[in-house]
Design an enzyme around this catalytic site. Structure first.
Site, PDB file in Angstrom:
ATOM      1  N   SER A  69      -5.761  41.347-158.206  1.00 39.88           N
ATOM      2  CA  SER A  69      -6.661  40.362-158.817  1.00 39.88           C
ATOM      3  C   SER A  69      -6.023  39.503-159.890  1.00 39.88           C
ATOM      4  O   SER A  69      -6.618  38.506-160.311  1.00 39.88           O
ATOM      5  CB  SER A  69      -7.884  41.055-159.411  1.00 39.88           C
ATOM      6  OG  SER A  69      -8.783  41.375-158.390  1.00 39.88           O
ATOM      7  N   LYS A  72      -5.848  35.941-159.143  1.00 36.20           N
ATOM      8  CA  LYS A  72      -7.022  35.065-159.304  1.00 36.20           C
ATOM      9  C   LYS A  72      -6.795  34.039-160.415  1.00 36.20           C
ATOM     10  O   LYS A  72      -7.346  32.944-160.389  1.00 36.20           O
ATOM     11  CB  LYS A  72      -8.270  35.916-159.585  1.00 36.20           C
ATOM     12  CG  LYS A  72      -8.697  36.716-158.348  1.00 36.20           C
ATOM     13  CD  LYS A  72      -9.742  37.769-158.620  1.00 36.20           C
ATOM     14  CE  LYS A  72     -10.050  38.508-157.310  1.00 36.20           C
ATOM     15  NZ  LYS A  72     -10.727  39.764-157.461  1.00 36.20           N
ATOM     16  N   TYR A 194      -7.212  34.780-149.211  1.00 35.81           N
ATOM     17  CA  TYR A 194      -7.549  35.676-150.328  1.00 35.81           C
ATOM     18  C   TYR A 194      -6.707  36.964-150.281  1.00 35.81           C
ATOM     19  O   TYR A 194      -6.157  37.395-151.302  1.00 35.81           O
ATOM     20  CB  TYR A 194      -9.049  35.999-150.301  1.00 35.81           C
ATOM     21  CG  TYR A 194      -9.440  37.041-151.321  1.00 35.81           C
ATOM     22  CD1 TYR A 194      -9.607  36.688-152.659  1.00 35.81           C
ATOM     23  CD2 TYR A 194      -9.607  38.380-150.963  1.00 35.81           C
ATOM     24  CE1 TYR A 194      -9.931  37.654-153.612  1.00 35.81           C
ATOM     25  CE2 TYR A 194      -9.929  39.338-151.897  1.00 35.81           C
ATOM     26  CZ  TYR A 194     -10.092  38.970-153.229  1.00 35.81           C
ATOM     27  OH  TYR A 194     -10.401  39.923-154.169  1.00 35.81           O
ATOM     28  N   TYR A 246     -13.679  42.533-165.689  1.00 35.79           N
ATOM     29  CA  TYR A 246     -14.959  42.868-165.039  1.00 35.79           C
ATOM     30  C   TYR A 246     -15.927  43.512-166.036  1.00 35.79           C
ATOM     31  O   TYR A 246     -16.161  42.959-167.110  1.00 35.79           O
ATOM     32  CB  TYR A 246     -14.732  43.771-163.817  1.00 35.79           C
ATOM     33  CG  TYR A 246     -13.491  43.435-163.054  1.00 35.79           C
ATOM     34  CD1 TYR A 246     -13.392  42.199-162.403  1.00 35.79           C
ATOM     35  CD2 TYR A 246     -12.406  44.292-162.991  1.00 35.79           C
ATOM     36  CE1 TYR A 246     -12.249  41.862-161.699  1.00 35.79           C
ATOM     37  CE2 TYR A 246     -11.254  43.960-162.290  1.00 35.79           C
ATOM     38  CZ  TYR A 246     -11.182  42.748-161.659  1.00 35.79           C
ATOM     39  OH  TYR A 246     -10.056  42.412-160.975  1.00 35.79           O
ATOM     40  N   VAL A 264      -5.994  45.795-159.218  1.00 32.91           N
ATOM     41  CA  VAL A 264      -6.044  47.199-158.790  1.00 32.91           C
ATOM     42  C   VAL A 264      -4.692  47.751-158.337  1.00 32.91           C
ATOM     43  O   VAL A 264      -4.599  48.919-157.988  1.00 32.91           O
ATOM     44  CB  VAL A 264      -7.126  47.469-157.705  1.00 32.91           C
ATOM     45  CG1 VAL A 264      -8.517  47.286-158.246  1.00 32.91           C
ATOM     46  CG2 VAL A 264      -6.887  46.626-156.460  1.00 32.91           C
TER      47      VAL A 264
END
Ligand code: GLN
Length: 310
Positions: A69, A72, A194, A246, A264
């Site tokens: 992530s 991102k 993605y 998050y 992760v």
């Protein structure tokens, strides 16, 4: 205490690596992506890159890992660079307070993801990239290579294939977005992009260098190429600070006090604006999907050095 010299950072990183090395191992590798479940959980690295060009490391800072992530941030930067803030009609800029792959929140909020750093938001960002760039997979790779100053950065296709084959939750998010008219391209094409961006493999050293432009008002320090305007760079850092972890974003801001992003794969990267970037890697994750020793290391770094934004 303000650290100036390279040797100061070296000493701090060695101290942190020693301290976290003495802690009893807690947490586990991400096992919902089969290729990540096979990673040795007890690896560790930390790297500081200063704006002056200094590099300090401790641990296995040249070993590559899946940035997941963290990608991102780079994908979002590529959209912001082309569209400024227009994207925010499709994706918000509020912390989610929910798991990174929450379906229920997307349903409550009628297919508009809270922010671009959770999965649903990043899937919309991938959708944008497919429209903004002719070959987004290649452009993203070249972009990250440029930021990292490392032409050997690449996609780990084993991880990409493994994630793509098991991406049921992300597929559900993508179809839900589509049902709300918030996904324009073919679901499989979006997921392919993605999953590849998540499978970018960088060393801790390369990762710290890749985010250094965000410590420098949007300019890559080594080449002086501007990636984002000062304003856009400020906004991207703000999104990292409030959304980068998050449902643990508040705690990370509280413990560490820096804009940053986790993945992760066990990586975390953060910036001290106008001073440095710092990346940490340790694959054991807590229940939020964030690296246990990564957070611990960064908390120690800002406490030992006083280098937080507050
Ligand atoms: N590729 C992962 C996923 O989509 C990224 C999640 C993460 O790093 N938090 O589930």
């Amino acid at each position: 205490m303000r650290l100036q010299k390279r040797s100061d950072y070296d000493a701090v990183l060695k101290e942190i690596a020693g301290r976290v090395g003495r802690l009893a191992p807690t947490g586990a590798v991400a096992d919902y992506i089969p290729a990540l479940a096979r990673v040795n959980p007890d690896q560790y690295a930390v790297c500081v890159q200063t704006l002056e060009g200094g590099t300090c490391t401790a641990g296995a800072a040249d070993t590559r890992f899946s940035i997941q992530s963290i990608s991102k941030v780079f994908a979002t930067a590529m959209v912001i660079a082309k569209k400024d803030i227009l994207l925010w009609s499709r994706v918000g800029v509020e912390p989610s307070g929910n798991a990174f792959n929450s379906l229920v929140q997307l349903e409550y909020e009628h297919g508009i993801p809270r922010n671009p750093l959770i999965n649903a938001g990043a899937i919309v960002v991938s959708d944008e990239l497919l429209e903004l760039y002719e070959d987004p997979k290649k452009t993203l790779l070249h972009f990250v290579r440029e930021l990292a100053g490392d032409e050997s950065v690449d996609y780990d296709t084993e991880v990409a294939d493994s994630e793509y084959a098991t991406a049921s939750t992300n597929r559900a998010l993508a179809y839900y977005l589509k049902s709300h008219g918030n996904l324009r391209n073919d679901v499989e094409a979006v997921l392919d992009l993605y999953c590849h961006q998540c499978a970018l493999a960088l060393s801790t050293k390369a990762l710290a260098r890749a985010l250094l432009f965000q410590a420098n008002d949007g300019i890559i320090p080594s080449s002086r190429r501007r990636i984002l305007t000062e304003d856009q760079s400020k906004r991207l850092n703000s999104i990292m600070l409030t959304c980068g972890f998050y449902d643990q974003a508040g705690e990370f801001a509280y413990q560490v006090g820096l804009p940053g992003k986790s993945g992760v794969g066990g990586g975390i990267v953060a910036v001290v604006p106008d001073v440095l970037s710092i990346a940490v890697w340790s694959p054991r994750l807590n229940e939020h999907g964030n690296s246990v020793l990564g957070i611990e290391s960064l908390q120690q770094f800002t406490s030992l050095t006083g280098l937080a934004i507050f």
